[in-house]
Design a protein around this motif. Sequence first.
Motif, PDB file in Angstrom:
ATOM      1  N   ALA A  63       0.777  -1.170   0.015  1.00  0.00           N
ATOM      2  CA  ALA A  63       0.179   0.016  -0.013  1.00  0.00           C
ATOM      3  C   ALA A  63       0.967   1.229   0.197  1.00  0.00           C
ATOM      4  O   ALA A  63       0.484   2.445  -0.746  1.00  0.00           O
ATOM      5  CB  ALA A  63      -1.000  -0.283   1.288  1.00  0.00           C
ATOM      6  N   ILE A  64       2.425   1.094   1.099  1.00  0.00           N
ATOM      7  CA  ILE A  64       2.817   2.230   1.106  1.00  0.00           C
ATOM      8  C   ILE A  64       3.335   2.650  -0.500  1.00  0.00           C
ATOM      9  O   ILE A  64       3.459   4.169  -1.014  1.00  0.00           O
ATOM     10  CB  ILE A  64       3.422   1.855   1.995  1.00  0.00           C
ATOM     11  N   HIS A  65       3.749   1.621  -1.503  1.00  0.00           N
ATOM     12  CA  HIS A  65       4.667   1.619  -2.072  1.00  0.00           C
ATOM     13  C   HIS A  65       3.819   1.134  -3.545  1.00  0.00           C
ATOM     14  O   HIS A  65       3.966   1.284  -4.833  1.00  0.00           O
ATOM     15  CB  HIS A  65       5.371   0.981  -1.769  1.00  0.00           C
ATOM     16  N   GLY A  66       2.371   1.733  -3.212  1.00  0.00           N
ATOM     17  CA  GLY A  66       1.250   1.679  -4.282  1.00  0.00           C
ATOM     18  C   GLY A  66       1.477   2.520  -5.485  1.00  0.00           C
ATOM     19  O   GLY A  66       0.968   2.130  -6.774  1.00  0.00           O
ATOM     20  N   GLU A  67       2.425   3.546  -5.125  1.00  0.00           N
ATOM     21  CA  GLU A  67       2.539   4.604  -6.259  1.00  0.00           C
ATOM     22  C   GLU A  67       2.312   4.295  -7.326  1.00  0.00           C
ATOM     23  O   GLU A  67       2.417   4.713  -8.736  1.00  0.00           O
ATOM     24  CB  GLU A  67       3.001   6.361  -6.040  1.00  0.00           C
ATOM     25  N   GLU A  68       3.887   3.538  -7.033  1.00  0.00           N
ATOM     26  CA  GLU A  68       4.867   3.053  -8.471  1.00  0.00           C
ATOM     27  C   GLU A  68       3.467   2.100  -9.551  1.00  0.00           C
ATOM     28  O   GLU A  68       3.804   2.381 -10.504  1.00  0.00           O
ATOM     29  CB  GLU A  68       5.335   1.391  -8.212  1.00  0.00           C
ATOM     30  N   VAL A  69       2.735   1.134  -8.807  1.00  0.00           N
ATOM     31  CA  VAL A  69       2.147   0.706 -10.033  1.00  0.00           C
ATOM     32  C   VAL A  69       0.120   1.725  -9.986  1.00  0.00           C
ATOM     33  O   VAL A  69      -1.235   1.447 -10.441  1.00  0.00           O
ATOM     34  CB  VAL A  69       1.150  -0.628  -9.421  1.00  0.00           C
ATOM     35  N   GLY A  70       0.373   2.857 -10.073  1.00  0.00           N
ATOM     36  CA  GLY A  70      -0.604   3.886  -9.762  1.00  0.00           C
ATOM     37  C   GLY A  70      -2.083   3.739  -9.094  1.00  0.00           C
ATOM     38  O   GLY A  70      -2.890   4.631  -9.257  1.00  0.00           O
ATOM     39  N   ILE A  71      -1.620   3.219  -7.549  1.00  0.00           N
ATOM     40  CA  ILE A  71      -2.412   3.352  -6.724  1.00  0.00           C
ATOM     41  C   ILE A  71      -2.243   3.938  -5.765  1.00  0.00           C
ATOM     42  O   ILE A  71      -0.685   3.927  -4.767  1.00  0.00           O
ATOM     43  CB  ILE A  71      -1.800   1.515  -6.065  1.00  0.00           C
ATOM     44  N   ILE A  72      -2.785   5.241  -4.830  1.00  0.00           N
ATOM     45  CA  ILE A  72      -2.269   6.245  -4.459  1.00  0.00           C
ATOM     46  C   ILE A  72      -3.251   5.955  -3.133  1.00  0.00           C
ATOM     47  O   ILE A  72      -4.670   5.767  -3.148  1.00  0.00           O
ATOM     48  CB  ILE A  72      -2.699   7.449  -4.703  1.00  0.00           C
ATOM     49  N   ALA A  73      -2.578   5.521  -1.741  1.00  0.00           N
ATOM     50  CA  ALA A  73      -2.819   5.119  -0.934  1.00  0.00           C
ATOM     51  C   ALA A  73      -2.446   6.742  -0.043  1.00  0.00           C
ATOM     52  O   ALA A  73      -1.510   5.982   0.451  1.00  0.00           O
ATOM     53  CB  ALA A  73      -2.643   4.458   0.069  1.00  0.00           C
TER      54      ALA A  73
END
Length: 470
Positions: A63-73
């Motif tokens: 979840a923390i590193h989700g930005e890499e795959v387009g998930i912004i939490a």
Amino acid sequence: MFARYDLIVIGGGPGGYVAAIRGAQEGFKVALVDSDGLGGTCLNRGCIPTKFMLHVSNIYREAIHGEEVGIIAKDVSYDLAKIHARKDEIVHKLRDGVAALLSANSVDVFEGFGCVVAPGRVRVSSEEVTFIDGERILLAVGAAPMIPPIPGVRLPGVITSDTLLDGPPKDISGLAIIGGGVIGVEMASVYANLGVPVTVLQAMDRLLPLLDSEIGQSISMMLKKRGAAVYTSATVREIVKSDGGLTVNFSGKNGDESVECENVLIAVGRKPHLGCVMIDGQELKVDGGIVVDDRFRTSIDGIYAVGDCVSGTPQLAHVAHAQATNAVCMMAGKEPEMDLSLIPNCIYTDPEIATVGLTSDAAKKLGISARTSKYIMSGHGKSLLTGHDRGFVKLVFDTETEVLLGAQLMCGRASDMIGELTSAIESKQTASQLSSIIHPHPSFSEGIGEAVENFFGRAVHVAPPKVSRR
Ligand code: NAI
């Protein structure tokens, strides 16, 4: 007169409850004595709680590193009390399942500490003392964390996996782990995933020293990438109280060093429980653990032992289960069913590690000419799309016969795939036979197919040029 049984099992873990149920299925009248919650270490403070903690901590990290795959939490955090409550719920559900199975098989369960006090007689101590008699007694009493003779090891804040997994949640802000074996790397993964500063202090020259050397190096790299510090060839001299909580002083490759932390986890192996036989004039033969013969008979007539308490046995739940099955089969006059010579071994880090059979080094030591065929997962679709592209599949073949001898996997779902390779080794499959098997696409199991194809120099999915990723 005391209640009389064909089989009394002491210990309710995967060795004990499997033996009790199988004994009942073989027509024995069975009693099971357990002092510690059915399910043993595996269910209460071992496999199940650890794998849950690994699962949850991986979700947090992803979840923390989700930005890499387009998930912004945003503002991702965790609630340790809730995590533990869910873990306990799972443990209780599974424990109830074990109790229901025992009851369905008419096994009498006695809660209390069981001790063999006379030939064929077990004393069960709880609030009251009960005696039961049995024609056969099976010890499946497990093991407990080994505490090394390091000064300071009894200080508050020094813990074991038992205290970490079975008891009130511990909010850990910094963890030093003494021991870089299975418990060491799994717990390092949990806390590194949760963003806790972790230091692993391993006495040997690599993590997981009993496995293929590439696995130890790769897991070390993985832990470092997730922020953990890893020291190998480290001798811990002492643990002392300090302003930050505890300081571990150790000698490493760079001389004397120290690490400050709130908690120190001791993970240097587990010691068999031995104090459950006290018969006047009869000594149980012990060599590190309880010594048994190939029928799981101890040195005392009528007493058998299986699982973690047995000398030289791999301390794995599935081994205890298999030994229990074989021991009871033989008590019932049948042939043993399980092949104990081939034991898969899994470590639930991310990526997972799973091994079975011989490594190339082990084959060499046995004088077998072996050839290793390897596939690196960085060119593989399912591994890339799930972010598991740092793994590999290594297969060890007999050079002459081309029969599969062993497999070492470090990749997604390795623990699920090792079964295929265990059957392949068991049925003496050759590289050509393995090569004819279709693996679904996309799946991690394609990595097995590619490693086999590499044996013939014809893998299809090759590694793409390197891209930088976390
Ligand atoms: P282990 O035997 O796997 O590893 C202990 C490590 O501690 C060794 O590598 C050793 O070099 C190191 N060590 C020993 N003394 C030390 C010291 N004074 N300072 C620094 N390092 C030291 O034991 P572990 O990890 O405690 O696990 C116990 C048992 O539980 C093992 O048999 C393991 O297979 C089993 N287990 C299995 C799991 C699984 O199947 N996934 C999970 C957890 C445990």
